[in-house]
Scaffold this active site. Structure first.
Site, short mmCIF file in Angstrom:
data_model
loop_
_atom_site.label_atom_id
_atom_site.label_comp_id
_atom_site.label_asym_id
_atom_site.label_seq_id
_atom_site.Cartn_x
_atom_site.Cartn_y
_atom_site.Cartn_z
N HIS A 259 0.85 -1.19 0.00
CA HIS A 259 0.00 0.00 0.00
C HIS A 259 0.89 1.24 0.00
CE1 HIS A 259 -4.22 1.50 1.11
NE2 HIS A 259 -3.52 2.56 0.73
N LEU A 260 0.80 1.99 -1.06
CA LEU A 260 1.58 3.21 -1.24
C LEU A 260 1.42 4.15 -0.05
CD1 LEU A 260 3.16 5.11 -3.21
CD2 LEU A 260 0.94 5.89 -4.01
N HIS A 261 2.51 4.75 0.38
CA HIS A 261 2.47 5.77 1.42
C HIS A 261 3.74 6.62 1.34
CE1 HIS A 261 4.44 2.24 3.18
NE2 HIS A 261 5.09 3.06 4.00
N GLN A 262 3.57 7.90 1.59
CA GLN A 262 4.69 8.83 1.56
C GLN A 262 4.99 9.30 2.98
OE1 GLN A 262 6.02 11.55 -1.54
NE2 GLN A 262 4.80 13.07 -0.47
#
Length: 185
Positions: A143-146
């Site tokens: 799951h993409l996260h910055q």
């Protein structure tokens, strides 16, 4: 070979035994960090903390702001007080799979996060980035996260490595409440 605490290790090669050209870099070996890499979300795992978080209350999930396509929450295992994550609601693994609306909102929320953290904590700078994939160090690779990590000229970023301890002067709930209250509507 002996460790810093006097522990004797067998079959450990000394760096003096290797051919090398000296350079200006010092190496800081952090083998304890492998636990984060090995304990990350496994591919195909049904439980995704970033999919579950929006279904909880903001206080339970440490969410400070919700947008249309993405939201912002405190990192449960922060590098520094105020370490935020900007996450799309949609379960997408890498930045190149995010759609235009998600990319735009991730960028906008990151800018707002920087402004809010500067106002609430007096941050002097930021580390901002995404670890894309397990091999790149993503703890939750699916799951993409910055990351938005506030930094100060006097922060103790070597303390965790030297003493095995993180100095976080504020409780997560207190930081969440302060950042959420300062977030523009």
């Amino acid at each position: 070979m002996k460790d810093y605490d006097g522990t004797e290790y067998e079959n450990v090669e000394s760096l003096d035994d290797f051919a090398a050209v000296p350079d200006a870099f010092q190496r800081l070996w952090t083998p304890h960090r492998i636990a984060y890499i090995q304990a990350g979300q496994k591919p195909g795992t049904d439980v995704c903390p970033f999919c579950i978080a929006p279904t909880l209350s903001d206080e339970q999930a440490l969410i400070v702001a919700r947008g249309t396509h993405a939201y912002v929450l405190l990192n449960l295992f922060p590098y520094n007080s105020g370490h935020l994550l900007v996450v799309p609601y949609r379960h997408v693994s890498t930045y190149d799979h995010a759609d235009d609306a998600e990319v735009a909102e991730i960028a906008s929320l990151t800018q707002i996060a920087m402004r809010v953290l500067t106002a609430t904590s007096g941050a002097h700078g930021f580390n901002i980035g995404m670890n894309q994939g397990e091999v790149a160090g993503a703890g939750i690779a699916d799951h993409l996260h910055q990351h938005v990590v506030p930094r100060w000229s006097q922060d103790a970023n070597f303390f965790p490595i030297i003493a095995g301890t993180k100095a976080l002067p504020r409780l997560l709930g207190d930081v969440r409440a302060e950042v959420a209250a300062a977030w523009p509507v």
